[in-house]
Design a protein around this motif. Structure first.
Motif, PDB file in Angstrom:
ATOM      1  N   SER A   1       3.428  -0.992  -2.867  1.00 35.53           N
ATOM      2  CA  SER A   1       3.661   0.099  -1.910  1.00 35.53           C
ATOM      3  C   SER A   1       5.144   0.360  -1.675  1.00 35.53           C
ATOM      4  O   SER A   1       5.541   1.500  -1.429  1.00 35.53           O
ATOM      5  CB  SER A   1       2.955  -0.195  -0.584  1.00 35.53           C
ATOM      6  OG  SER A   1       1.555  -0.150  -0.766  1.00 35.53           O
TER       7      SER A   1
ATOM      8  N   VAL B   1       6.495   3.064  -4.094  1.00 35.10           N
ATOM      9  CA  VAL B   1       5.853   4.377  -4.148  1.00 35.10           C
ATOM     10  C   VAL B   1       6.839   5.515  -3.954  1.00 35.10           C
ATOM     11  O   VAL B   1       6.878   6.452  -4.761  1.00 35.10           O
ATOM     12  CB  VAL B   1       4.705   4.469  -3.119  1.00 35.10           C
ATOM     13  CG1 VAL B   1       4.237   5.909  -2.940  1.00 35.10           C
ATOM     14  CG2 VAL B   1       3.544   3.590  -3.532  1.00 35.10           C
TER      15      VAL B   1
ATOM     16  N   VAL C   1      -1.064   9.302  -4.433  1.00 33.19           N
ATOM     17  CA  VAL C   1      -1.049   7.874  -4.127  1.00 33.19           C
ATOM     18  C   VAL C   1      -2.055   7.613  -3.022  1.00 33.19           C
ATOM     19  O   VAL C   1      -2.083   8.320  -2.009  1.00 33.19           O
ATOM     20  CB  VAL C   1       0.355   7.410  -3.685  1.00 33.19           C
ATOM     21  CG1 VAL C   1       0.348   5.927  -3.367  1.00 33.19           C
ATOM     22  CG2 VAL C   1       1.393   7.716  -4.756  1.00 33.19           C
TER      23      VAL C   1
ATOM     24  N   PRO D   1      -3.345   4.583  -0.471  1.00 32.02           N
ATOM     25  CA  PRO D   1      -3.075   3.217   0.008  1.00 32.02           C
ATOM     26  C   PRO D   1      -4.288   2.313  -0.206  1.00 32.02           C
ATOM     27  O   PRO D   1      -5.424   2.732   0.004  1.00 32.02           O
ATOM     28  CB  PRO D   1      -2.804   3.396   1.501  1.00 32.02           C
ATOM     29  CG  PRO D   1      -2.687   4.863   1.732  1.00 32.02           C
ATOM     30  CD  PRO D   1      -3.337   5.564   0.591  1.00 32.02           C
TER      31      PRO D   1
ATOM     32  N   SER E   1      -0.754   0.065  -3.337  1.00 28.34           N
ATOM     33  CA  SER E   1      -1.305   1.417  -3.361  1.00 28.34           C
ATOM     34  C   SER E   1      -1.865   1.672  -4.750  1.00 28.34           C
ATOM     35  O   SER E   1      -1.607   0.914  -5.684  1.00 28.34           O
ATOM     36  CB  SER E   1      -0.219   2.449  -3.047  1.00 28.34           C
ATOM     37  OG  SER E   1       0.268   2.277  -1.737  1.00 28.34           O
TER      38      SER E   1
END
Length: 192
Positions: free
Chosen positions: A114, A117, A173, A175, A181
């Motif tokens: 994450s 991202v 994307v 989560p 993610s």
């Protein structure tokens, strides 16, 4: 990463269904290949051989076959090299290839840390803004720079995909949890 394989597989399968539903809903769209899970060298080879065979059977021009093959090679290598693994050591990748009268559709999904991202999304958005001449210049600049990431890449893969597909890269994307993610990318390669 403390994400379990089961969590990642759930997101992978949800993405597969999402793509398949989108293909079903689109008029004239046909799913050609789908693959989920780990990507071994033999998986890569089988997918690429199948893509080459299908594109030749569809009587696509050699330039289209070359661009499709290039996008497939880069996207599969990116999945293998940059996809995050679960605590169990598994990888939950998703690859779906479809075709319409106008395009080959390549949709990929993989776990991503994450914290990576926003930087990745920003890079894709920047690539999407560039004209072909600017993409070519960026490609040559990165190639001559020689810098490598922690995972050994120089960032040429996404630039190559953008150049070869001649279309914008679609990015979403989802989560999974606080540290992981699921990255979803879409590429369109014109058949003319």
């Amino acid at each position: 990463m403390s994400t379990t394989q089961q969590e990642l597989i759930l997101h992978c399968l949800n993405y597969l269904k999402e793509v398949q539903d989108r293909y079903s809903a689109a008029s004239g769209s046909t799913e050609l290949i789908s693959h989920t899970g780990d990507l071994s060298e033999s998986d890569l080879e089988a997918i690429l051989n199948r893509i080459e065979k299908i594109s030749k059977e569809n009587d696509d021009p050699p330039a289209v076959i070359k661009r499709l093959f290039s996008v497939m090679v880069e996207s599969l290598q990116n999945l293998r090299a940059h996809g995050e693994r679960s605590v169990d050591g598994g990888m939950a990748t998703c690859v779906v290839v479809g075709v319409t009268d106008e395009y080959y559709l390549v949709d990929t999904g993989n776990p991503i840390n994450s914290k990576d991202v926003e930087a990745f999304r920003s890079k894709v958005e920047e690539l999407n803004k560039l004209q072909r001449n600017d993409l070519r210049k960026l490609y040559l600049d990165v190639l001559s720079d020689g810098k490598r990431s922690d995972k050994g890449g120089a960032g040429l893969g996404m630039i190559t995909i953008s150049l070869r597909s001649k279309n914008q890269i679609e990015i979403q994307v989802a989560p999974v949890n606080g540290e992981c993610s699921y990255l979803k990318l879409g590429f369109r390669i014109g058949r003319k």
